[in-house]
Motif scaffolding. Structure first.
Motif, PDB file in Angstrom:
ATOM      1  N   LYS A 107      17.285  45.184 -97.355  1.00 23.66           N
ATOM      2  CA  LYS A 107      17.665  46.445 -98.003  1.00 23.66           C
ATOM      3  C   LYS A 107      18.665  47.189 -97.125  1.00 23.66           C
ATOM      4  O   LYS A 107      18.471  47.337 -95.927  1.00 23.66           O
ATOM      5  N   GLN A 153      11.723  43.232 -95.800  1.00 22.04           N
ATOM      6  CA  GLN A 153      12.097  44.032 -96.978  1.00 22.04           C
ATOM      7  C   GLN A 153      12.976  43.201 -97.916  1.00 22.04           C
ATOM      8  O   GLN A 153      13.968  43.682 -98.467  1.00 22.04           O
ATOM      9  N   GLU A 199      13.727  41.438-101.350  1.00 21.35           N
ATOM     10  CA  GLU A 199      13.358  41.552-102.755  1.00 21.35           C
ATOM     11  C   GLU A 199      13.234  40.153-103.348  1.00 21.35           C
ATOM     12  O   GLU A 199      14.146  39.332-103.218  1.00 21.35           O
ATOM     13  N   ARG A 200      12.121  39.870-103.990  1.00 15.10           N
ATOM     14  CA  ARG A 200      11.910  38.541-104.563  1.00 15.10           C
ATOM     15  C   ARG A 200      12.984  38.214-105.592  1.00 15.10           C
ATOM     16  O   ARG A 200      13.351  39.044-106.409  1.00 15.10           O
ATOM     17  N   SER A 219      16.042  37.680-105.029  1.00 16.19           N
ATOM     18  CA  SER A 219      17.383  38.144-104.668  1.00 16.19           C
ATOM     19  C   SER A 219      18.011  37.327-103.551  1.00 16.19           C
ATOM     20  O   SER A 219      19.154  37.562-103.177  1.00 16.19           O
ATOM     21  N   TYR A 259       8.457  39.790 -97.619  1.00 15.54           N
ATOM     22  CA  TYR A 259       8.881  40.421 -98.869  1.00 15.54           C
ATOM     23  C   TYR A 259       8.391  41.862 -98.967  1.00 15.54           C
ATOM     24  O   TYR A 259       7.330  42.216 -98.448  1.00 15.54           O
ATOM     25  N   SER A 260       9.170  42.669 -99.672  1.00 17.10           N
ATOM     26  CA  SER A 260       8.857  44.096 -99.778  1.00 17.10           C
ATOM     27  C   SER A 260       7.576  44.342-100.564  1.00 17.10           C
ATOM     28  O   SER A 260       6.928  45.375-100.385  1.00 17.10           O
ATOM     29  N   ASP A 261       7.169  43.382-101.414  1.00 20.55           N
ATOM     30  CA  ASP A 261       5.959  43.580-102.215  1.00 20.55           C
ATOM     31  C   ASP A 261       4.740  42.855-101.637  1.00 20.55           C
ATOM     32  O   ASP A 261       3.697  42.784-102.279  1.00 20.55           O
TER      33      ASP A 261
END
Length: 222
Positions: free
Chosen positions: A55, A81, A83-84, A86, A102-104
């Motif tokens: 990010k 961070q 993004e899946r 991406s 991953y961010s999630d």
């Protein structure tokens, strides 16, 4: 937590707090946060690990921060961070990135990934590592004669070391290798150190590359 890493350096180019750095500090790791690429300096005398946030970073066509290609040949680098969907995971692995957070992801998984990476293990989905390994080995011309120097390296590897190379290449962690071979993690680490020395690999990424090139010439024992 014991680690041979002097400091975790975070390139965090967004205004939000760097929660991963806080998490790292909670397990006893020294951290430093940098807000701009221009402030990034490589200390060749320090054993630092660099974490780059996807990010806020300038990205290449594969979704990988541009700064990464300048760093990976000199210092260990991982991404956070992320993004899946991406980022091309395969390209990141082959470039030399140690792992992706991953961010999630749940906090406990991030913590596990962080621990593994600072312990010089790759942090990717095991199917991805296995897929890349199988495909690249299949592309090798097994009839090609090995350079004399490389053949000497292969000959020096014990059967146990060849087995461990196979397991590392399949994505197995030290603990899993120890359980599979009914030996201690300490013994696994000793074998891995010996393998690094014999194959002239500085870490698991370089060992994976070595194995991709030469493993078809090793009669691996499962």
């Amino acid at each position: 937590m014991s680690s041979n890493i002097d400091e975790l350096v975070f390139l965090h180019q967004i205004a939000a707090p760097c929660h991963l750095a806080i998490l790292a500090e909670s397990i006893g790791l020294k951290t430093r946060i940098i807000k701009h690429v221009s402030e990034l300096e490589l200390d060749k005398n320090a054993n630092n690990f660099y974490l780059i946030s996807q990010k806020g970073a300038a990205l290449d066509a594969k979704g990988i921060p541009l700064i990464v290609s300048r760093l990976v040949n000199h210092v260990p680098v991982a991404l956070y961070q992320v993004e899946r969907g991406s980022l091309d995971q395969e390209s990141a692995l082959l470039l030399g990135v140690r792992g992706l957070l991953y961010s999630d992801q749940r906090m406990d998984l991030m913590l596990t990934g962080l621990r593994k990476m600072v312990s010089d293990e790759l942090w990717y989905d095991r199917p991805l590592i296995s897929k890349i390994f199988r495909r690249l080995v299949q592309q090798l011309d097994t009839n090609t004669e090995l350079p004399e120097e490389t053949e000497a390296i292969v000959q020096r590897l014990t059967n146990r070391e060849r087995t461990i190379i196979q397991l590392v290449s399949s994505g197995a962690r030290n603990k899993e290798i120890a359980q599979r071979l009914c030996i201690s993690e300490h013994t696994v680490k000793a074998h891995v150190s010996s393998i690094f020395r014999k194959t002239e690999s500085r870490n698991r990424v370089e060992l994976l590359r070595w194995a991709q090139t030469y493993q078809s010439h090793c009669e691996l024992v499962s």
